[in-house]
Design a protein around this motif. Structure first.
Motif, PDB file in Angstrom:
ATOM      1  N   SER A 189      42.620 -91.115  34.349  1.00  0.00           N
ATOM      2  CA  SER A 189      42.511 -92.561  34.257  1.00  0.00           C
ATOM      3  C   SER A 189      43.718 -93.144  33.534  1.00  0.00           C
ATOM      4  O   SER A 189      44.151 -92.598  32.523  1.00  0.00           O
ATOM      5  CB  SER A 189      41.233 -92.923  33.495  1.00  0.00           C
ATOM      6  N   THR A 204      44.370 -96.841  32.052  1.00  0.00           N
ATOM      7  CA  THR A 204      43.655 -98.089  31.834  1.00  0.00           C
ATOM      8  C   THR A 204      44.492 -99.029  30.979  1.00  0.00           C
ATOM      9  O   THR A 204      44.792 -98.702  29.836  1.00  0.00           O
ATOM     10  CB  THR A 204      42.314 -97.803  31.107  1.00  0.00           C
ATOM     11  N   ILE A 252      45.133-101.750  28.405  1.00  0.00           N
ATOM     12  CA  ILE A 252      44.317-102.277  27.313  1.00  0.00           C
ATOM     13  C   ILE A 252      45.212-103.093  26.394  1.00  0.00           C
ATOM     14  O   ILE A 252      46.299-102.659  26.032  1.00  0.00           O
ATOM     15  CB  ILE A 252      43.667-101.129  26.513  1.00  0.00           C
ATOM     16  N   ALA A 268      35.995 -99.411  22.635  1.00  0.00           N
ATOM     17  CA  ALA A 268      36.546 -99.378  23.998  1.00  0.00           C
ATOM     18  C   ALA A 268      36.892 -97.945  24.392  1.00  0.00           C
ATOM     19  O   ALA A 268      36.662 -97.532  25.537  1.00  0.00           O
ATOM     20  CB  ALA A 268      37.781-100.270  24.080  1.00  0.00           C
ATOM     21  N   HIS A 324      33.682 -96.116  25.363  1.00  0.00           N
ATOM     22  CA  HIS A 324      33.233 -96.518  26.698  1.00  0.00           C
ATOM     23  C   HIS A 324      34.014 -95.755  27.773  1.00  0.00           C
ATOM     24  O   HIS A 324      33.432 -95.160  28.683  1.00  0.00           O
ATOM     25  CB  HIS A 324      33.404 -98.033  26.867  1.00  0.00           C
ATOM     26  N   ASP A 325      35.346 -95.767  27.669  1.00  0.00           N
ATOM     27  CA  ASP A 325      36.174 -95.067  28.657  1.00  0.00           C
ATOM     28  C   ASP A 325      36.000 -93.558  28.558  1.00  0.00           C
ATOM     29  O   ASP A 325      36.012 -92.857  29.580  1.00  0.00           O
ATOM     30  CB  ASP A 325      37.648 -95.439  28.473  1.00  0.00           C
ATOM     31  N   LYS A 353      32.901 -92.534  30.461  1.00  0.00           N
ATOM     32  CA  LYS A 353      33.143 -92.653  31.905  1.00  0.00           C
ATOM     33  C   LYS A 353      33.998 -91.491  32.416  1.00  0.00           C
ATOM     34  O   LYS A 353      33.717 -90.929  33.472  1.00  0.00           O
ATOM     35  CB  LYS A 353      33.827 -93.992  32.217  1.00  0.00           C
ATOM     36  N   VAL A 354      35.040 -91.119  31.656  1.00  0.00           N
ATOM     37  CA  VAL A 354      35.906 -90.012  32.065  1.00  0.00           C
ATOM     38  C   VAL A 354      35.135 -88.693  32.012  1.00  0.00           C
ATOM     39  O   VAL A 354      35.249 -87.860  32.920  1.00  0.00           O
ATOM     40  CB  VAL A 354      37.189 -89.953  31.198  1.00  0.00           C
TER      41      VAL A 354
END
Length: 168
Positions: free
Chosen positions: A14, A16, A18, A25, A28-29, A32-33
């Motif tokens: 990923s 991302t 930012i 944050a 959260h990522d 997801k990863v």
């Protein structure tokens, strides 16, 4: 980025954008990863972090609940361990850049004594040892100093090397 422990496989998972990176944050990522990578068949056993403020807060406050530990329970499977690896090379680079930029570096107290470093010490060693056939600081050169110290080379000689070839 995902790197295999058993092969040369290295993949970016990923990227991302930012504006203000926060521990929340990152969490959260991170989840997801983890989900994405584990869904395709990998088993995450460790994460590697440097000592940046958001990373430190993410590990300390969110992953470790206030007390930094060498491992935590894997967020997707509480029966597995997730090891936290500190990227020491990156930390040394940060310390080096800090001392280059600020010229002085105050470390935490060690065994009851203040520990301080100054780039003046490095320059002093360079001046003492330059030109000697054997040196304790054999890799220390003017290239690693924050501002090159004059080596005594004639300015005209330096200028000769900067002119286009037809002027030689």
């Amino acid at each position: 980025m995902v790197k295999s422990l058993t092969s040369r496989q290295l993949d970016v998972v990923s990227l991302t954008p930012i504006v203000n990176l926060t521990a929340e944050a990152m969490h959260h990522d991170f989840v997801k990863v983890l989900e994405c990578v584990e869904d395709v068949g990998f088993e995450i056993v460790a994460i590697s972090i440097d000592n940046s403020t958001p990373n430190r807060k993410f590990v300390q406050k969110i992953l470790c609940n206030g007390v930094v530990q060498p491992w935590v329970h894997q967020p997707l499977d509480n029966t597995r361990k997730l090891f936290i690896v500190i990227d020491m090379v990156h930390n040394f680079k940060n310390i080096y850049n800090n001392i280059l930029n600020k010229k002085h570096f105050a470390c935490p107290e060690f065994q009851g004594k203040d520990v301080k470093a100054s780039f003046d010490h490095v320059e002093m060693i360079w001046k003492l040892e330059r030109g000697k056939p054997t040196r304790m600081s054999h890799k220390l050169s003017d290239k690693v100093l924050p501002t090159p110290i004059s080596s005594g080379t004639d300015k005209c000689e330096i200028g000769r090397w900067l002119l286009p070839r037809e002027h030689h």
